[in-house]
Design an enzyme around this catalytic site. Structure first.
Site, short mmCIF file in Angstrom:
data_model
loop_
_atom_site.label_atom_id
_atom_site.label_comp_id
_atom_site.label_asym_id
_atom_site.label_seq_id
_atom_site.Cartn_x
_atom_site.Cartn_y
_atom_site.Cartn_z
N GLY A 526 -6.59 1.08 -4.63
CA GLY A 526 -8.00 1.05 -4.26
C GLY A 526 -8.86 1.95 -5.11
N SER A 621 -1.72 -0.26 -8.39
CA SER A 621 -3.06 0.01 -8.89
C SER A 621 -3.27 1.53 -8.97
CB SER A 621 -4.10 -0.69 -8.01
OG SER A 621 -5.39 -0.60 -8.57
#
Length: 1023
Positions: A526, A621
């Site tokens: 995120g 991520s």
């Protein structure tokens, strides 16, 4: 003044006083009361209510007062509580009906019984009708009970001090049958006369004696006639010359005695005649012939180091072992001689264990133990309990209560399962280093959710809770903690709070003998700006799902964590750096949080069956970037041994992915200015920003990317440079990415060469573009969607993937290679690239239609649509289909439907109107991928039963008949996560429906919708 430990007495007053009352039930109010209160209050009429726990709050108190009627409460235990529970309880019932049926009252030592408290007490409770009273702490100079309190019914009295008794002598009754207290003076022995000792059936005395007054006590005591006494507990403390003759004189008139406990605090020599088994045999066999249990507890002189056999042999004659059927054992924890009847249920623990190799018949002894409390830190003692090969297995075959405290090793866990018949255990309690924790069990795991690992303060390092006890000593770990504050996005994020540093443990259910399990810690992605361990519906980071789908024979513990995000993780100011000399830096708070979580895991995970030396980090991520970066930050060494970076953004191998200190200072100072917090006084500046609302902070922070900061202290060097300088952790590292991490072709499906150049120019310096165009053959690209590898968007996707992932993985690996040589890369470095698809693939970006809802339309839209695609390419990537009630799904419609749609690849189907007598689905439709099914009628389901799948996770429909409830079995209800039921009931079949429904195990269900129609009696029991 010596005090009598009431816990030493084998008879517990409060829990036994009213045992003769039919249907009496002990209700202990504690933190989880709302989880089981409903079930308890349906089958009993009388309750002994324990309100002494410190963790009862307003919600639990309101439940108690709303569910219990005054006439149901027959026993009450009050203690002090942060919620001021005692006063609230008394005030509540003073305004309602008094407790007219109360018979037993215990005020423990956390409350002083004085004039003020008694006023409140007597406004609600009629003391004259009580059978049992226990006051642990009386204010002797501030108590007044008028003559109106005659205590005609009182039979049981327990006090901590005879001085207290004397202060109450004007109302103390003379017809007691149960009296236990410590005598502050031998002079007070006349209390026994006032209490009419002829009627006493249970007497507990504690007294301090010395060589000058032990004889006086003996004379005073032996003058009484104990004709009714059946239980006697005596605790003698002080330096006195105790002898067998003294014991004989005290006990000689107790001819009806059945239960005897003698506690002698004075150290005894081994040759003291009190320890002469022959004399005791002679006395007990002639004077105390009704005695059933005899416990003699004493302390041996430190100078004695001889073997126990010399002592125990005196109590191992034929009379002791065969006639009385008593085991005579020595308790090392208490240093006491214990006699145990063959069939007397016992509670034992690791402070009260018995030496196996000295037992005459250990199998019979252990089979009589009903409760077991094990301190797992005392492994040598546990070993004596569980590891004797002479015991028949399982030796604890009548155990109903099992309590474990500490770190449960694999070996000891196996031994417990080997020696304890776990099917008999009704109550289980586990207390870890930080307290007692209650989780929730699924079909494949035990979930411990919402465990706070640290406290957060704005722009300060987290405050570790790894060694802290849970609040109130226990935790109901059955729901997630709040998420960290973050900007609003399309992703579902539950409750947010700045106190958000929580972790969740998913432990697989494994067979006995399993060694300590590897631990996988998930760091969510995120961009360090959004995300949460409990985000999305259904839950996306679900450790139980991972456990359920793990390879057989390879169980692992999954842990997910929250960490601070965005502006709360990313403030780097001179004022913050100077605030704490012990921490001369700022920023990187997300990494500080992650390390705090790892420290909690390192210290506590063994309690949950995990191996603290086999921890792997894995993240995606920004989470992938994090697990790579943590190898270069201060304080991370030794907390984990493997890191798995999945599509780690943004580029741990590229220096531009990090802020320098100057960049970080400039950005943070800009935030301070926009908050109007600039001030030469650094304390006022910090106070201003810390008091700013979270909304203002995020509004000003805007779309700034949250980057880690190279600060020369906590994070001194970015990973490749840290590796080259030998300042990176010695870990195994796995890094990789996927074909479709980036959505270039989804965003630009018809991209041409000009658009491709414009797009790469946004992230690549102009001087490099000609080389890239030439290397990737971009000039020859096509905008045709069928062009495959020469398609412009695919080439740009390949360039971006190389830049963001593949090149940086190679930079990291090259740094290791140049520092340590090729052997290190071969042994500890691994890379992957995922370019394959599962059986039910997610949607490729070039396909647009993944869901379809058809209904009747004046333009005959449904048929035209199906015909159009039947003449073109079929809808090969469709995953969701809804045919509403305006279309009848029959044989003819299905023919058209299946010419365009492959039903076998659908994930979700909703048919609102099926022609039951005109439908035929051949065996070729197996619906292997179907997980979501919605129908208007269970009759429709039954007509489709030959193809309806057995692996649904989502089922919603109306049941035409209760008989059709067996559909839930065919649908494999154990896997259902969402269930919607509509059904018509009447007074004749509502009970049948309730019984049918309650038979199923809903271990995975997280959503349930129930629509009951008809004239049926719905009540609390049904719910």
């Amino acid at each position: 003044m010596p005090t009598l430990s009431l816990d030493c007495l084998p008879v517990e007053l409060f829990h036994e006083t009213l045992s003769y009352l039919s249907g009496c039930h002990i209700l202990k109010a504690f933190y989880s009361i709302n989880n089981y209160l409903n079930g308890i209050l349906t089958g009993y009429n009388h309750y002994m209510l324990d309100l002494s726990a410190s963790d009862i709050g307003k919600n639990e108190f309101d439940l108690i007062c709303s569910f219990l009627r005054p006439e149901q409460i027959v026993g009450l235990h009050l203690g002090q509580n942060p919620f001021d529970l005692a006063n609230r309880f008394l005030s509540n019932f003073a305004n309602r009906q008094p407790l007219t049926h109360l018979r037993s009252l215990w005020i423990d030592d956390t409350i002083v019984v004085d004039r003020s408290f008694l006023t409140k007490l007597t406004s609600t409770i009629d003391l004259n009708i009580l059978l049992s009273i226990r006051f642990d702490r009386i204010h002797q100079n501030d108590i007044d009970l008028s003559d109106s309190y005659n205590f005609d019914s009182l039979t049981h009295l327990t006090l901590r001090s005879s001085n207290q008794y004397c202060s109450l002598s004007k109302w103390a009754p003379t017809h007691l049958t149960y009296l236990h207290m410590f005598f502050d003076s031998i002079v007070h022995m006349d209390i026994l006369s006032r209490a009419n000792m002829h009627q006493l059936k249970s007497l507990g005395i504690g007294i301090h004696c010395d060589s000058n007054n032990i004889q006086e006590f003996t004379n005073a005591f032996s003058n009484y006639q104990w004709t009714q006494l059946i239980q006697f507990n005596l605790n003698l403390s002080g330096n006195m010359n105790v002898s067998f003759e003294i014991m004989r004189r005290i006990l000689s008139e107790m001819h009806r005695l059945r239960y005897l406990t003698l506690i002698l605090s004075e150290p005894l020599a081994i040759h003291n005649d009190v320890l002469n088994g022959t004399q005791w045999e002679s006395f007990l066999s002639t004077s105390l012939i009704s005695l059933k249990t005899f416990n003699l507890k004493f302390v041996i002189m430190d100078s004695w180091c001889g073997p126990l056999d010399d002592l125990l042999i005196r109590f191992r004659s034929e009379w002791w072992v065969s006639t009385k059927q008593w085991f005579i054992e020595y308790d090392y924890g208490l240093r006491a001689l214990i006699t145990v009847p063959y069939f007397a249920p016992k509670i034992t623990d690791t402070d009260h264990f018995y030496t196996v190799n000295l037992m005459g018949n250990p199998n019979i002894f252990y089979s009589n133990i009903e409760g077991l409390e094990i301190d797992l830190q005392k492994y040598d003692q546990c070993e004596q309990i569980f590891m004797s090969q002479s015991l028949t297995q399982p030796c604890f075959n009548h155990l109903t209560r099992l309590s474990l405290n500490g770190s449960l090793t694999t070996e000891l866990s196996a031994r417990i399962q080997e020696h304890v018949d776990l099917q008999m255990v009704k109550y289980f309690q586990f207390t870890s280093q930080v307290g007692m924790i209650y989780g929730r069990q699924t079909q494949s795991s035990i979930e411990y959710l919402g465990i706070q690992y640290a406290k957060a303060e704005r722009w300060k390092p987290p405050i570790d809770l790894a060694s802290e006890m849970f609040s109130n000593g226990s935790l109901q770990a059955t729901s997630f903690g709040p998420c960290c504050p973050q900007p609003k996005t399309d992703t579902y994020i539950p409750e947010q709070n700045e106190q958000c540093l929580y972790l969740n443990i998913y432990k697989p259910i494994v067979p006995s003998g399993q060694s300590s399990l590897p631990v996988f810690v998930w760091i969510h992605g995120g961009a360090h700006e959004i995300g949460c361990s409990s985000q999305s519906i259904p839950l996306i980071y679900n450790g139980t799902n991972m456990i359920s789908n793990s390879p057989s024979g390879q169980p692992v513990i999954i842990i997910t964590i929250n960490y601070r995000l965005g502006v709360l993780a990313d403030m780097f100011l001179k004022e913050l750096i100077e605030e704490d000399p012990k921490w001369p830096t700022a920023g990187n708070y997300m990494y500080l949080d992650m390390l705090s979580a790892l420290r909690w895991i390192k210290k506590n995970i063994r309690d949950y069956g995990g191996d603290p030396n086999n921890v792997a980090l894995f993240g995606q991520s920004a989470g992938g970037l994090s697990v790579t970066d943590l190898g270069a930050v201060k304080g991370s060494a030794g907390l984990y041994r493997t890191a798995i970076s999945q599509s780690g953004l943004s580029s741990p191998g590229t220096y531009t992915s990090y802020y320098s200190m100057n960049d970080a200072l400039n950005c943070s100072n800009t935030i301070v200015q926009r908050l109007n917090c600039t001030n030469e006084d650094k304390q006022k500046l910090l106070s201003c920003i810390r008091n700013s609302s979270i909304e203002d902070l995020y509004k000003i922070y805007g779309t700034r990317y949250t980057k880690p900061i190279i600060d020369n202290y906590f994070f001194p060097l970015y990973p490749p440079l840290a590796i080259q300088n030998g300042q990176y952790n010695n870990i195994s590292l796995i890094m990789g990415n996927n074909d479709y991490d980036l959505t270039v072709c989804l965003d630009y499906p018809d991209m041409n060469y000009t658009q491709a150049l414009a797009l790469i120019s946004q992230s690549v310096e102009q001087k490099w573009i000609p080389s890239l165009v030439d290397y990737y053959h971009l000039k020859n690209c096509s905008s045709n969607r069928m062009a495959n590898s020469s398609r412009c968007c695919r080439i740009v996707l390949s360039m971006a993937t190389d830049k963001l992932f593949d090149c940086d993985i190679r930079r990291i690996f090259n740094a290791f290679y140049s520092k340590y040589g090729p052997q290190y890369e071969q042994d500890k470095l691994y890379s992957y690239h995922l370019n394959c698809y599962p059986q039910c693939p997610s949607v490729p970006e070039e396909e647009q239609i993944v869901g379809l809802h058809l209904g009747q339309h004046p333009f005959d839209l449904a048929n035209r649509f199906l015909s159009n695609f039947a003449n073109r390419q079929p809808l090969t990537h469709l995953r969701s289909l809804w045919i509403d009630e305006t279309i009848v799904v029959d044989r003819s419609f299905l023919t058209k439907l299946t010419s365009t749609i492959d039903l076998n690849i659908l994930l979700s189907i909703r048919f609102d109107r099926i022609h039951q007598n005109d439908i035929d689905l051949s065996d070729s439709y197996n619906f292997d991928c179907l997980t979501h099914l919605t129908l208007r009628s269970s009759n429709q389901y039954c007509s489709l039963s030959k193809w309806a799948p057995t692996h649904l996770t989502y089922l919603h429909m109306f049941f035409d008949s209760i008989v059709h409830m067996d559909i839930l079995i065919r649908a494999n209800m154990h896997q259902l996560k969402s269930l919607g039921i509509g059904i018509h009931c009447d007074s004749n079949n509502i009970q049948e429906f309730t019984n049918a429904f309650s038979n199923y195990q809903w271990t995975q269900l997280i959503q349930f919708n129930l629509n009951l129609s008809g004239k049926c009696k719905r009540n609390y029991i049904v719910w």
